[in-house]
Design an enzyme around this catalytic site. Structure first.
Site, PDB file in Angstrom:
ATOM      1  CE  LYS A  22      -2.743   2.587   3.406  1.00  0.00           C
ATOM      2  NZ  LYS A  22      -1.648   3.420   3.941  1.00  0.00           N
ATOM      3  CG  ASN A  23       2.528   2.587   3.587  1.00  0.00           C
ATOM      4  OD1 ASN A  23       1.457   3.189   3.541  1.00  0.00           O
ATOM      5  ND2 ASN A  23       2.950   1.981   4.674  1.00  0.00           N
ATOM      6  NE  ARG A  94       0.006  12.753   6.685  1.00  0.00           N
ATOM      7  CZ  ARG A  94      -0.010  13.973   7.198  1.00  0.00           C
ATOM      8  NH1 ARG A  94      -1.140  14.629   7.313  1.00  0.00           N
ATOM      9  NH2 ARG A  94       1.114  14.550   7.594  1.00  0.00           N
ATOM     10  CB  CYS A 118      -5.499   6.716  10.433  1.00  0.00           C
ATOM     11  SG  CYS A 118      -6.226   5.343   9.520  1.00  0.00           S
ATOM     12  NE  ARG A 123      -0.791  10.748  10.101  1.00  0.00           N
ATOM     13  CZ  ARG A 123      -1.409   9.809   9.393  1.00  0.00           C
ATOM     14  NH1 ARG A 123      -0.717   8.843   8.826  1.00  0.00           N
ATOM     15  NH2 ARG A 123      -2.715   9.847   9.218  1.00  0.00           N
ATOM     16  N   PRO A 124       2.627  16.619  10.636  1.00  0.00           N
ATOM     17  CG  PRO A 124       4.377  17.813  11.613  1.00  0.00           C
ATOM     18  CD  PRO A 124       3.496  16.618  11.828  1.00  0.00           C
ATOM     19  CB  ILE A 125       3.035  18.513   5.133  1.00  0.00           C
ATOM     20  CG1 ILE A 125       2.309  19.868   5.101  1.00  0.00           C
ATOM     21  CG2 ILE A 125       2.033  17.367   5.174  1.00  0.00           C
ATOM     22  CD1 ILE A 125       1.553  20.104   3.794  1.00  0.00           C
ATOM     23  CG  ASP A 126       7.425  20.376   9.660  1.00  0.00           C
ATOM     24  OD1 ASP A 126       6.752  19.346   9.748  1.00  0.00           O
ATOM     25  OD2 ASP A 126       8.491  20.542  10.286  1.00  0.00           O
ATOM     26  CD  GLN A 127      11.399  18.441   8.488  1.00  0.00           C
ATOM     27  OE1 GLN A 127      12.512  18.293   7.992  1.00  0.00           O
ATOM     28  NE2 GLN A 127      11.104  19.466   9.282  1.00  0.00           N
ATOM     29  CG  ASP A 307       1.977   1.562   9.745  1.00  0.00           C
ATOM     30  OD1 ASP A 307       1.572   2.474  10.492  1.00  0.00           O
ATOM     31  OD2 ASP A 307       2.154   1.724   8.527  1.00  0.00           O
ATOM     32  CB  ILE A 329       6.359   6.721  14.995  1.00  0.00           C
ATOM     33  CG1 ILE A 329       7.533   5.731  14.972  1.00  0.00           C
ATOM     34  CG2 ILE A 329       6.209   7.425  13.645  1.00  0.00           C
ATOM     35  CD1 ILE A 329       8.870   6.317  14.635  1.00  0.00           C
ATOM     36  NE  ARG A 399      -7.188   4.928   4.711  1.00  0.00           N
ATOM     37  CZ  ARG A 399      -6.182   5.287   5.504  1.00  0.00           C
ATOM     38  NH1 ARG A 399      -6.329   5.279   6.808  1.00  0.00           N
ATOM     39  NH2 ARG A 399      -5.019   5.634   4.989  1.00  0.00           N
TER      40      ARG A 399
END
Length: 426
Positions: A22-23, A94, A118, A123-127, A307, A329, A399
């Site tokens: 999936k990932n 996500r 989820c 889970r920021p997207i700053d990076q 996970d 995490i 999912r």
């Protein structure tokens, strides 16, 4: 609304074949945008998140055909860089943020609503944004949209402040079409990072070092279509390994890659479970003796995957003595604990640490899936519990797991899906 109804007590025995990761595929499908061509992707899992990302790409202008587990993605026609009208779709997953890197790489601009998924923690997207800005993009977040534009993309040295799978893939997607060389330091090393990089290289990209903490990318002007087969799913493999161990079964997990599972294999063996590498995959044989308690700390790959800490908690609940999970995490990954307590589990949570005292048995009852991986854990709990377990909110499970109930039935488990009409209140 669908529920799972499980009758516990049956050991899982037989063979199960692992579908594509999936990932990995959720990064590979948007990567097809990077060329105006056609690509063929095999071993694509039939799961909800794939349906969603395919639907978004089709609305952006791609032509996509599915034949069994194969996707053919045609992006020869212009693809829209503006996803602002599809907030409902992107807000439910996500991985929709990979559209940012892919669209920026091809068109030097992108508009994508902030991603959903989820609720397992911050889970920021700053990076991601740090990487895009380093490549030359101007980034603005307003009205729930990420808006980016660059006159030109130029390679840069990018150090990720935290190890981030999403940021590593997203920066790769944009950097393959940038001028010059990009170096990503402190990069994530998960198997699906390598898989996305392999796909991009077949498309004509020049990526070296994927799977290490330093990735070097030399930008190219043009990319082309290719044929690719997605790597087997590491997390699905781990889920079936733990299900076999928990039910004291004997399962051959076909297509599993032993190298990817070393952290899980080590812990299962520590608990007294047999894990055998065979030519076709990995065989897991549960023990008739009580499982042994252990300690697990989730870490980026090659450490123990976050996970899989929820499925691991089921084994710990049935193990002798004390076990401990330290979640390093995501801070909200213990929401499922209240559901396990309903079944008789003895778990206390203090911040990011769960202390688990083993109990002789779990009892079936009504529980719910609080997120994707917690849902998988609830299924394992139902398989080992006495009596009937009814699991609601299984849309989370759909999912990420292909044919879960069919596979479990083929292994001897008692599970069925029940559709319950939605209640409409006046």
């Amino acid at each position: 609304m669908d529920n799972f109804i499980i009758e516990g007590g049956n050991p899982l025995c037989g063979e199960v074949e692992i579908s594509g990761a999936k990932n990995a595929v959720l990064g590979i499908i948007p990567a097809a945008i990077l060329c105006s061509c056609s690509s063929k992707i095999d071993n694509v899992p039939d799961i909800r998140d794939v349906h969603k990302i395919v639907n978004i790409l089709e609305k952006l202008g791609a032509e996509i055909y599915r034949e069994g587990d194969t996707l053919i993605i045609n992006t020869e026609m212009p693809i829209s860089y503006d996803c602002s009208e599809y907030e409902e779709e992107t807000g439910k997953m996500r991985a929709s943020y990979y559209l940012l890197g892919a669209l920026l790489g091809r068109y030097h601009k992108a508009v994508v609503p902030l991603p959903g998924g989820c609720n397992i923690g911050d889970r920021p997207i700053d990076q991601h944004i740090k990487g895009f800005e380093a490549l030359g993009a101007k980034v603005v977040i307003e009205h729930g949209q990420v808006k980016m534009e660059a006159e030109r993309l130029v390679g840069a040295d990018i150090y990720l402040d935290v190890v981030s799978v999403g940021a590593t893939i997203n920066i790769m997607l944009a950097a393959v079409r940038a001028e010059g060389q990009t170096i990503i330091e402190n990069a994530a090393k998960e198997p699906h990072i390598v898989d996305v990089a392999n796909f991009l290289n077949l498309m004509g990209a020049k990526i070296k070092g994927a799977g290490t903490d330093t990735i070097k990318i030399t930008g190219v002007e043009e990319m082309h279509g290719c044929e690719y087969s997605v790597v087997p799913d590491q997390i699905t493999t781990g889920t079936y390994m733990m299900a076999a161990a928990a039910t004291r079964g004997n399962v051959l997990i076909k297509k599993a890659i032993p190298k990817h599972m070393e952290a899980i294999t080590a812990k299962l063996r520590e608990m007294g479970v047999q894990v055998i590498e065979e030519e076709e995959g990995i065989r897991v044989i549960g023990t008739d003796a009580p499982l042994k308690g252990c300690k697990v700390k989730t870490l980026p790959y090659p450490g123990f995957p976050t996970d899989l800490q929820q499925p691991m908690a089921i084994l710990m609940t049935l193990a002798e003595g004390q076990s401990v999970i330290t979640e390093s995490i995501f801070e909200n990954r213990f929401k499922y604990v209240d559901e396990l307590r309903k079944m008789g589990a003895n778990i206390t949570v203090n911040g990011r640490v769960a202390n688990i005292t083993g109990v002789p048995k779990l009892s079936g009852t009504k529980i719910r899936a609080t997120d994707l991986r917690a849902g998988a854990a609830m299924v394992i709990a139902g398989l080992v519990a006495e009596g009937e377990t009814r699991i609601s909110d299984i849309h989370y499970i759909d999912r990420g797991y292909e044919k879960l109930e069919e596979n479990i039935r083929n292994l001897g488990g008692s599970i069925r899906r029940e559709t319950v009409p939605d209640v409409v209140l006046d």
